[in-house]
Design a protein around this motif. Structure first.
Motif, PDB file in Angstrom:
ATOM      1  N   THR A 244      40.368  62.279  51.522  1.00  0.00           N
ATOM      2  CA  THR A 244      40.665  61.044  52.250  1.00  0.00           C
ATOM      3  C   THR A 244      42.129  60.644  52.091  1.00  0.00           C
ATOM      4  OG1 THR A 244      38.390  60.311  51.902  1.00  0.00           O
ATOM      5  CG2 THR A 244      39.972  58.643  52.574  1.00  0.00           C
ATOM      6  N   THR A 245      42.677  60.848  50.900  1.00  0.00           N
ATOM      7  CA  THR A 245      44.093  60.546  50.680  1.00  0.00           C
ATOM      8  C   THR A 245      44.960  61.338  51.660  1.00  0.00           C
ATOM      9  OG1 THR A 245      43.791  60.039  48.330  1.00  0.00           O
ATOM     10  CG2 THR A 245      46.000  60.676  49.020  1.00  0.00           C
ATOM     11  N   MET A 246      44.666  62.646  51.768  1.00  0.00           N
ATOM     12  CA  MET A 246      45.445  63.485  52.677  1.00  0.00           C
ATOM     13  C   MET A 246      45.155  63.131  54.137  1.00  0.00           C
ATOM     14  SD  MET A 246      45.674  67.229  50.819  1.00  0.00           S
ATOM     15  CE  MET A 246      43.978  67.461  50.285  1.00  0.00           C
ATOM     16  N   LEU A 247      43.896  62.853  54.446  1.00  0.00           N
ATOM     17  CA  LEU A 247      43.509  62.505  55.820  1.00  0.00           C
ATOM     18  C   LEU A 247      44.288  61.285  56.319  1.00  0.00           C
ATOM     19  CD1 LEU A 247      39.815  62.144  57.056  1.00  0.00           C
ATOM     20  CD2 LEU A 247      41.495  60.392  57.535  1.00  0.00           C
ATOM     21  N   LEU A 248      44.389  60.250  55.494  1.00  0.00           N
ATOM     22  CA  LEU A 248      45.083  59.031  55.901  1.00  0.00           C
ATOM     23  C   LEU A 248      46.562  59.296  56.170  1.00  0.00           C
ATOM     24  CD1 LEU A 248      43.409  56.441  53.508  1.00  0.00           C
ATOM     25  CD2 LEU A 248      43.354  56.385  55.997  1.00  0.00           C
ATOM     26  N   GLY A 249      47.222  59.954  55.227  1.00  0.00           N
ATOM     27  CA  GLY A 249      48.640  60.245  55.400  1.00  0.00           C
ATOM     28  C   GLY A 249      48.901  61.149  56.590  1.00  0.00           C
ATOM     29  N   ASN A 250      48.081  62.181  56.728  1.00  0.00           N
ATOM     30  CA  ASN A 250      48.270  63.138  57.828  1.00  0.00           C
ATOM     31  C   ASN A 250      48.064  62.487  59.195  1.00  0.00           C
ATOM     32  OD1 ASN A 250      48.683  65.038  55.855  1.00  0.00           O
ATOM     33  ND2 ASN A 250      46.774  66.143  56.174  1.00  0.00           N
ATOM     34  N   THR A 251      47.057  61.616  59.301  1.00  0.00           N
ATOM     35  CA  THR A 251      46.776  60.985  60.591  1.00  0.00           C
ATOM     36  C   THR A 251      47.897  60.041  61.001  1.00  0.00           C
ATOM     37  OG1 THR A 251      44.389  61.140  60.167  1.00  0.00           O
ATOM     38  CG2 THR A 251      45.083  59.670  61.932  1.00  0.00           C
ATOM     39  N   VAL A 252      48.394  59.253  60.045  1.00  0.00           N
ATOM     40  CA  VAL A 252      49.530  58.366  60.353  1.00  0.00           C
ATOM     41  C   VAL A 252      50.731  59.184  60.796  1.00  0.00           C
ATOM     42  CG1 VAL A 252      51.223  56.777  59.338  1.00  0.00           C
ATOM     43  CG2 VAL A 252      48.782  56.475  58.864  1.00  0.00           C
ATOM     44  N   LEU A 253      50.978  60.289  60.105  1.00  0.00           N
ATOM     45  CA  LEU A 253      52.133  61.134  60.441  1.00  0.00           C
ATOM     46  C   LEU A 253      51.961  61.778  61.820  1.00  0.00           C
ATOM     47  CD1 LEU A 253      54.796  61.941  59.220  1.00  0.00           C
ATOM     48  CD2 LEU A 253      53.687  63.881  58.123  1.00  0.00           C
ATOM     49  N   CYS A 254      50.752  62.240  62.120  1.00  0.00           N
ATOM     50  CA  CYS A 254      50.489  62.844  63.434  1.00  0.00           C
ATOM     51  C   CYS A 254      50.715  61.834  64.560  1.00  0.00           C
ATOM     52  CB  CYS A 254      49.056  63.371  63.506  1.00  0.00           C
ATOM     53  SG  CYS A 254      48.785  64.912  62.620  1.00  0.00           S
ATOM     54  N   LEU A 255      50.220  60.614  64.372  1.00  0.00           N
ATOM     55  CA  LEU A 255      50.384  59.591  65.402  1.00  0.00           C
ATOM     56  C   LEU A 255      51.855  59.216  65.578  1.00  0.00           C
ATOM     57  CD1 LEU A 255      47.340  57.263  64.668  1.00  0.00           C
ATOM     58  CD2 LEU A 255      47.694  58.681  66.697  1.00  0.00           C
ATOM     59  N   ASP A 256      52.548  59.053  64.465  1.00  0.00           N
ATOM     60  CA  ASP A 256      53.959  58.683  64.533  1.00  0.00           C
ATOM     61  C   ASP A 256      54.779  59.754  65.254  1.00  0.00           C
ATOM     62  OD1 ASP A 256      56.170  56.787  63.272  1.00  0.00           O
ATOM     63  OD2 ASP A 256      56.838  58.852  62.935  1.00  0.00           O
ATOM     64  N   SER A 257      54.360  60.999  65.106  1.00  0.00           N
ATOM     65  CA  SER A 257      55.094  62.119  65.721  1.00  0.00           C
ATOM     66  C   SER A 257      54.715  62.334  67.179  1.00  0.00           C
ATOM     67  CB  SER A 257      54.819  63.409  64.932  1.00  0.00           C
ATOM     68  OG  SER A 257      55.153  63.249  63.578  1.00  0.00           O
ATOM     69  N   HIS A 258      53.680  61.619  67.638  1.00  0.00           N
ATOM     70  CA  HIS A 258      53.214  61.769  69.018  1.00  0.00           C
ATOM     71  C   HIS A 258      53.069  60.369  69.626  1.00  0.00           C
ATOM     72  CE1 HIS A 258      52.055  65.511  66.979  1.00  0.00           C
ATOM     73  NE2 HIS A 258      52.209  66.086  68.157  1.00  0.00           N
ATOM     74  N   PRO A 259      54.179  59.798  70.079  1.00  0.00           N
ATOM     75  CA  PRO A 259      54.205  58.395  70.531  1.00  0.00           C
ATOM     76  C   PRO A 259      53.181  58.047  71.612  1.00  0.00           C
ATOM     77  CG  PRO A 259      56.434  59.269  70.334  1.00  0.00           C
ATOM     78  CD  PRO A 259      55.506  60.430  70.146  1.00  0.00           C
ATOM     79  N   ASP A 260      52.938  58.964  72.543  1.00  0.00           N
ATOM     80  CA  ASP A 260      51.974  58.659  73.601  1.00  0.00           C
ATOM     81  C   ASP A 260      50.571  58.487  73.036  1.00  0.00           C
ATOM     82  OD1 ASP A 260      53.949  58.719  75.497  1.00  0.00           O
ATOM     83  OD2 ASP A 260      53.513  60.772  76.181  1.00  0.00           O
ATOM     84  N   GLU A 261      50.197  59.393  72.108  1.00  0.00           N
ATOM     85  CA  GLU A 261      48.878  59.286  71.481  1.00  0.00           C
ATOM     86  C   GLU A 261      48.794  58.020  70.615  1.00  0.00           C
ATOM     87  OE1 GLU A 261      46.675  61.123  72.522  1.00  0.00           O
ATOM     88  OE2 GLU A 261      47.833  62.742  73.423  1.00  0.00           O
TER      89      GLU A 261
END
Length: 401
Positions: A244-261
Motif C-alpha cells: 500500500t505504501t508503494m501503491l499510494l506513492g506510485n499512483t500519485v506519481l503516475c497521475l502527476d506525470s499524466h495531466p489529462d488523466e
C-alpha cells in the motif's frame, strides 16, 4: 524518447520500464543459476500450478548463503504449499472478508485526515513520511494488536531489508552479498524478536485482536508453535503495509506525470479504482516472486529441470505486449487489465481488498484537501534501490498554487 525509468532514476535492472521486453519469455541465467520468467502467460502458469511450481523455495538456497533461513520458514504463508497453506490461510481469511474490510473504511478515512492535519497550511509535504507509510502500518498494526506507535522501529528494520533486496546468485556469494544477507537477517531477527514478545504477552493476556486469534488457533487439533505464530504475524505485518505504501506513492506519481488523466480523476472520482489498477500494472510494487520446480516442466518453449529456482518477474509480465495493448502507456481506461501485481492462484494477496480500499480512501481525501497537489520539480522522487520492487522512497509534493 526518454522513458519514465530514466526520468526518475529507477533501478537499471528494471528494463521493462525502459521500453524493453525480452524476445524469449523464459530464459536461464547461468550466473545466478536461476530461470527468469518474463512473459504474462508463462508467469500466470507458474502462479496457478503449486504442484509443479512450489512456493517452498528455501530448500534450494544453499545453507551457507542463508545460514539462519530455517528460523523463518515455519508459519511463513508465502513459503507454503497445499494442504498446509490452505489450513493456515483459513485462520486469517475471516479478518479480510469483504464486510470486515469495508467496515474499516471510516477508520482509514479518520487516520488519513489525522495524518494530513499535520501538513494542513504547509506549502509542501513528503508523501511517504506523512501518509503513504504510516497509514497502512497503523491499520495493520491495529488489526494485529501491536502498538502502531512503534512504526518508526518497523521502518528502520524494513528499510534495511528492502535496501538489500537484490537478485542473488545461488552459485556463489560475494563479500557484498554476505554483508547484505547478514544485515537483512539481523533486522529480520529484530522484527521476529519484537513480535515474539507480543505473542508471549497474548498467551498471558488474551485480547480481541488478530495476534490473540493466532495464538489460540488450532490446526488439525494442534495449536501453532511460537515460530509459526511469529512468522505468520511477520508476513501479515510486512505484506500488510509495504504494497500500500508503494501503491499510494506510485499512483500519485503516475497521475502527476499524466495531466489529462489527473484532470479526469479530479473531476470524476469513480475513475479512481481503475486508475489504481493501472498504477499497479504500470509500476508494480513487487516486481518479483520466486518458485521452485518439483518436476521437469515445459515453459515458454524451454525445458526446466526439477529442483530449479524460478524468478517470476510479474512487473515485466505486466508489460508483456502479448497481454496488454500499448503496455508502456499509462491508460486507466484500458478495457482489459489482467495484471499480476497481487499475484494469482492460491497465493493471491489476501490483503488486496484492504490495499485497494486504503488506496482509494486516502487518494480521495488527498485530492479533496489539496486540489493543487503536484510534485515539486526542484526535488525529484527517489525510488527503493532494488530491482525487485518499484516504489518511491521519497516524493516531495507542493500543496499550494
Amino acid at each position: 524518447m526518454t522513458t519514465i525509468a530514466e526520468t526518475w532514476g529507477i533501478h537499471e535492472g528494471q528494463f521493462w520500464l525502459r521500453g524493453d521486453f525480452p524476445a524469449d519469455p523464459v530464459g536461464f541465467d547461468a550466473e545466478t543459476g536461476m530461470w527468469n520468467v518474463y512473459g504474462h502467460a508463462e508467469a500466470l502458469k507458474t502462479l496457478s500450478d503449486p504442484k509443479v511450481f512450489s512456493s517452498d523455495t528455501t530448500r534450494l538456497i544453499p545453507q551457507e548463503l542463508a545460514p539462519d533461513k530455517d528460523l523463518f520458514v515455519d508459519g511463513n504463508l508465502l513459503q507454503m504449499d497445499p494442504p498446509d497453506h490452505k489450513k493456515l490461510r483459513t485462520l486469517v481469511s475471516h479478518a479480510f472478508t469483504p464486510k470486515v474490510v469495508a467496515d474499516l473504511e471510516p477508520r482509514i478515512a479518520a487516520l488519513t485526515n489525522e495524518l494530513l492535519d499535520v501538513v494542513d497550511g504547509a506549502d509542501s509535504m513528503e508523501l511517504v513520511t506523512h501518509l503513504a507509510y504510516p497509514l497502512p502500518v497503523i491499520v495493520i498494526a491495529e488489526l494485529l494488536g501491536i502498538p502502531a506507535s512503534d512504526r518508526d522501529l518497523f521502518k528502520e528494520w524494513v528499510d534495511t531489508m528492502l535496501r538489500n533486496s537484490q537478485q542473488r546468485s545461488l552459485i556463489k556469494q560475494t563479500e557484498e552479498d554476505k554483508k547484505a544477507s547478514d544485515e537483512t537477517m539481523e533486522q529480520l531477527k529484530n522484527l521476529v524478536n519484537y513480535l515474539g514478545e507480543h505473542v508471549d504477552d497474548r498467551r498471558r493476556n488474551p485480547r480481541e485482536d488478530l495476534l490473540t486469534k493466532l495464538v489460540e488457533a488450532e490446526v488439525d487439533g494442534e495449536k501453532l508453535t511460537q515460530n509459526e505464530v511469529v512468522n505468520f504475524a511477520n508476513v501479515l505485518l510486512l505484506a500488510g503495509h509495504i504494497t500500500t505504501t508503494m501503491l499510494l506513492g506510485n499512483t500519485v506519481l503516475c497521475l502527476d506525470s499524466h495531466p489529462d488523466e489527473y484532470r479526469r480523476v479530479r473531476e470524476d472520482r469513480s475513475l479512481l479504482p481503475a486508475t489504481i489498477e493501472e498504477s499497479l500494472r504500470f509500476l508494480s510494487p513487487f516486481a518479483l516472486v520466486a518458485r521452485a520446480t518439483t518436476t521437469d516442466v515445459e515453459l515458454g518453449g524451454r525445458t526446466i529441470p526439477a529442483d530449479s529456482m524460478l524468478a517470476i518477474w510479474v512487473a515485466a509480465a505486466n508489460r508483456d505486449p502479448r497481454a496488454f495493448t500499448d503496455p508502456g502507456t499509462f491508460d486507466p481506461a484500458r478495457a482489459h487489465n489482467p495484471h499480476l501485481a497481487f499475484g494469482r492462484g492460491i497465493h493471491f494477496c489476501i490483503g488486496a481488498p484492504l490495499a485497494r480500499l486504503e488506496g482509494k480512501t486516502a487518494l480521495n481525501i488527498l485530492l479533496d484537501r489539496f486540489p493543487d497537489l503536484r510534485t515539486d520539480p526542484a526535488v525529484p522522487p527517489s525510488f527503493i534501490p532494488s530491482p525487485n520492487m518499484t516504489g518511491v522512497n521519497e516524493l516531495q509534493l507542493l500543496l499550494k498554487p
